[in-house]
Design an enzyme around this catalytic site. Structure first.
Site, PDB file in Angstrom:
ATOM      1  N   ASP A 177       0.834  -1.209   0.000  1.00 19.36           N
ATOM      2  CA  ASP A 177       0.000   0.000   0.000  1.00 19.36           C
ATOM      3  C   ASP A 177       0.865   1.254   0.000  1.00 19.36           C
ATOM      4  OD1 ASP A 177      -3.091  -0.727   1.491  1.00 19.36           O
ATOM      5  OD2 ASP A 177      -1.537  -2.228   1.229  1.00 19.36           O
ATOM      6  N   ASP A 327      -6.525 -10.173  -1.382  1.00 21.77           N
ATOM      7  CA  ASP A 327      -7.288 -11.011  -0.459  1.00 21.77           C
ATOM      8  C   ASP A 327      -8.742 -10.516  -0.399  1.00 21.77           C
ATOM      9  OD1 ASP A 327      -6.001  -8.735   0.624  1.00 21.77           O
ATOM     10  OD2 ASP A 327      -5.983  -9.558   2.641  1.00 21.77           O
ATOM     11  N   GLU A 510     -11.612   2.850  -0.617  1.00 21.83           N
ATOM     12  CA  GLU A 510     -10.644   1.779  -0.879  1.00 21.83           C
ATOM     13  C   GLU A 510     -10.761   1.203  -2.284  1.00 21.83           C
ATOM     14  OE1 GLU A 510      -9.499  -2.383   1.435  1.00 21.83           O
ATOM     15  OE2 GLU A 510     -11.539  -1.588   1.543  1.00 21.83           O
TER      16      GLU A 510
END
Length: 550
Positions: A177, A327, A510
Site C-alpha cells: 500500500d 485477499d 478503498e
C-alpha cells in the site's frame, strides 16, 4: 497510543470453538517422481525477537479463541489490536481461574483487562468546498502516525519514524500500500514522509529479515508484494537521493524471497520458491504459519470447515492470499464461487514474479553504479532467466496475455489485471505489450477504469471492482511501451471515477464498483468498505499532477 477508556463490546457471548494450534506442518516425504513441496521447520520463523514473534493468538491461547468465536467484537481485527492492561500471562491465568465461576461474563472480563484500539473515525470531517486535490492534501496529516512509546505486549510493532496508514480499520502501515501512497506524497511535496517510510521499511528488513505485511506481530510470518525496489526508484525519479544506501536492504529482501532455492530439485517447492520442471526458478506467495489469521480468526475457521481439506492447508492458503495483497480473488480459487476452494500456494503469480524481476534488475543497476560488475552481471542473469521462465510458463500467446500458472496441475490459470505488472516493470516485449492492449481493452476496460478480473466471485479483488494500484500500473505500463492512447484513457477514466464519487460523498474510498454506469462503492470480501484511503489518495493525487484536476 491506545485509549484507556474501553468501549463496551456489543455482541453476546457464544460457545467457544475448540481447536489446537498448529503453527507448522511436518515436512513432506520427498518423492522425486511427482510434484511436492517441503514444509519449513519451525526454526524458520524463530529468527525474530521473541517478543515480536508472539501474536495475540499465541499469548492468549484459549482466551483468544473464546473471544473471537464469541464475536465479542463485530470486526475480528479489533481484539488482536487491543493492548493488555497487564502482563498477558497474568491475564490468561485470571481467565482460567474465573471462566468457570458463576456469573462469569466474557465481555466484562475483556473490558477489565484490555484497552481498545484508538478510534480515529472522528478525526476528520470533509469540507465539501474543497476540491479533490485539496481534500487529499489535507488528509495526509490525518493518516500520519508518529513514533510513540510502545505499549508492552501490544501487537503493534513500534517503528522509528513517522508513517502513513491506509485509514478505516487499517491503523498500521502496510507494505505494498505504502508505495502507491508515496506516489501522492511526492506530488503533495511531502518528501519528508517519503524518506521516513522508506527508512522504516529498511529498518524492518534489518530487524526481521523482510518487510512484514504490516507492523503488527500477527503480520510477521508473511510479507506483501515486494515493491521496495520501486520505492527506491521513486527516490531517484523525484530527486530524493540515496538509492545506493539501500542496496544491502534490497539484497536482504531478495534472500528472503529466494530462501532455499539452491537446494531444490525440479518440481520441488520451499517457502516462496518453486523449481519448475525445466529447472528454472519462479516464486509463489506463502506464509510461515498455518493457523487461522489472528485478524480474521473466525472467518478462517468457517472457511476451513467448508473446504473438505485439512484445516492447516486452508489456513496456509488464506494467509498466502493475504500476502498477495489480493485477499481475496478468483485468482486463488479452484471454484470461483467458493472461497473454501482456495489454493494460493499452488499458483505461480504473474505479478509477484514481475516484481521480483524488478528487484533483480534494481540490484543489478545499483551494483553497476557502485562499480560492482560481478554482482551486476549476476543479477542481470537472474533477471534474464526469470523473464524467460515467465514467458515459458505464464505467457498465453493465443489469448495475448499473462496468466497465473497452476504448478500443481501444470496449466495456466485465470486472466486478471495482474497481467499489466510485467509492463510496469519493463519485463514484457513490445509484441507482448501490443497483445495485452487488445486483451485489456476487450476484457477489462470500462468507462470507469480497468476491472480487477472478469469473474464475479463475491470477493473484493474481482469483478465489478476497480482498485487504484492496478490503474496506476496499467497506465504507466502501457505508456512505457508507447501505448499512450490506452494509458491516457485509463488515467482519465479513473480520475473521473474518483472525482465523481468525491463530489457526491466527500470522501475517497478503498475500491470502486466500475462495471456499469455511474461509479459507486465497491463491495465484496470479509470486511466493510473502508474510507481514507491511502493508496487511492496517492494514485489520484499523482494522476492529477500528470493530467490536471478532473
Amino acid at each position: 497510543m491506545l485509549n484507556q477508556k474501553l468501549r463496551n463490546p456489543d455482541t453476546d457471548e457464544a460457545q467457544a470453538i475448540e481447536s489446537e494450534p498448529s503453527y507448522l506442518t511436518d515436512p513432506c516425504e520427498l518423492k522425486l517422481d511427482e510434484m511436492f513441496e517441503v514444509e519449513p521447520e519451525p526454526e524458520m520463523i524463530e529468527g525474530m525477537p521473541a517478543s515480536d514473534a508472539l501474536t495475540p493468538a499465541d499469548r492468549y491461547m484459549e482466551l483468544f479463541e473464546r473471544v473471537q468465536s464469541a464475536r465479542i467484537f463485530a470486526d475480528s481485527k479489533t481484539f488482536p489490536d487491543c493492548a493488555p492492561r497487564m502482563d498477558p500471562l497474568d491475564i490468561l491465568i485470571r481467565f482460567r481461574q474465573q471462566k468457570r465461576q458463576p456469573g462469569f461474563n466474557l465481555r466484562t472480563f475483556v473490558a477489565e483487562h484490555f484497552w481498545l484500539p484508538e478510534d480515529h473515525s472522528d478525526d476528520y470531517v470533509s469540507d465539501p468546498n474543497k476540491s479533490l486535490k485539496e481534500h487529499i492534501d489535507s488528509l495526509w496529516p490525518v493518516l500520519t502516525r508518529e513514533p510513540q512509546d510502545h505499549i508492552p505486549w501490544s501487537s503493534l510493532l513500534a517503528l522509528p519514524q513517522a508513517y502513513i496508514v491506509p485509514g478505516g480499520r487499517f491503523t498500521e502501515t502496510y507494505y505494498w500500500d505504502s508505495y502507491f501512497t508515496m506516489l501522492g506524497l511526492v506530488e503533495s511535496g511531502r518528501g519528508d514522509l517519503l524518506k521516513c517510510m522508506a527508512d522504516n521499511f529498511a529498518w524492518m528488513i534489518e530487524r526481521y529479515g523482510h518487510i512484514p505485511n504490516g507492523n503488527r506481530t500477527y503480520y510477521l510470518s508473511r510479507s506483501q508484494p515486494p515493491v521496495f525496489a520501486l520505492m527506491v526508484e521513486l527516490f531517484e525519479e523525484d530527486g530524493v537521493r540515496g538509492a545506493k544506501r539501500y542496496l544491502d536492504h534490497l539484497k536482504m529482501e531478495y534472500s528472503f524471497w529466494m530462501d532455499g532455492s539452491g537446494n531444490l530439485l525440479p518440481n520441488q517447492a520451499w517457502r516462496h520458491v518453486v523449481r519448475m520442471p525445466d529447472g528454472s526458478l519462479l516464486n509463489r506467495y506463502w506464509d510461515d504459519r498455518d493457523t487461522p489469521r489472528d485478524e480474521s480468526w473466525l472467518e478462517d475457521v468457517e472457511t476451513a470447515r467448508h473446504s473438505g481439506r485439512p484445516p492447516n492447508e486452508v489456513y496456509r492458503d488464506l494467509r498466502a492470499g493475504a500476502e498477495s495483497g489480493w485477499d481475496y480473488s478468483s485468482r486463488w480459487l479452484r471454484d470461483t464461487t467458493r472461497l473454501a476452494s482456495i489454493r494460493t500456494t499452488q499458483f505461480i503469480p504473474i505479478d509477484l514474479n514481475a516484481f521480483l524481476f524488478k528487484l533483480e534488475s534494481t540490484i543489478a543497476n545499483i551494483s553497476g553504479a557502485k562499480g560492482d560488475r560481478e554482482t551486476e552481471a549476476e543479477f542481470r542473469h537472474k533477471a534474464s532467466e526469470r523473464r524467460a521462465a515467465v514467458t515459458r510458463y505464464l505467457w498465453d500467446d493465443e489469448q495475448g496475455c499473462y496468466r497465473d500458472y497452476d504448478w500443481r496441475r501444470g496449466e495456466l490459470a485465470l486472466f486478471s489485471a495482474a497481467s499489466v505488472v510485467p509492463l510496469y516493470v519493463g519485463m514484457a516485449t513490445h509484441e507482448q505489450a501490443d497483445k495485452l492492449d487488445s486483451a485489456v481493452r476487450t476484457r477489462l476496460l470500462t468507462p470507469g477504469g480497468i476491472l480487477t478480473t472478469e469473474y464475479d466471485s463475491g470477493e473484493q479483488w474481482d469483478f465489478p471492482n476497480g482498485w487504484a494500484p492496478l490503474q496506476w500500473m496499467a497506465i504507466q505500463g502501457f505508456k512505457l511501451y508507447g501505448n499512450d492512447a490506452l494509458g491516457n484513457e485509463i488515467a482519465r477514466s479513473w480520475l473521473k471515477t474518483v472525482n465523481h464519487f468525491y463530489q457526491h460523498h466527500q470522501k475517497v474510498i478503498e475500491k470502486y464498483h466500475i462495471a456499469t454506469g455511474t461509479p459507486r462503492e465497491g463491495g465484496g470480501g470479509e470486511y466493510p468498505l473502508q474510507d481514507g484511503f491511502g493508496w487511492s489518495n496517492g494514485v489520484a493525487r499523482r494522476l492529477m499532477g500528470l493530467y490536471g484536476e478532473p
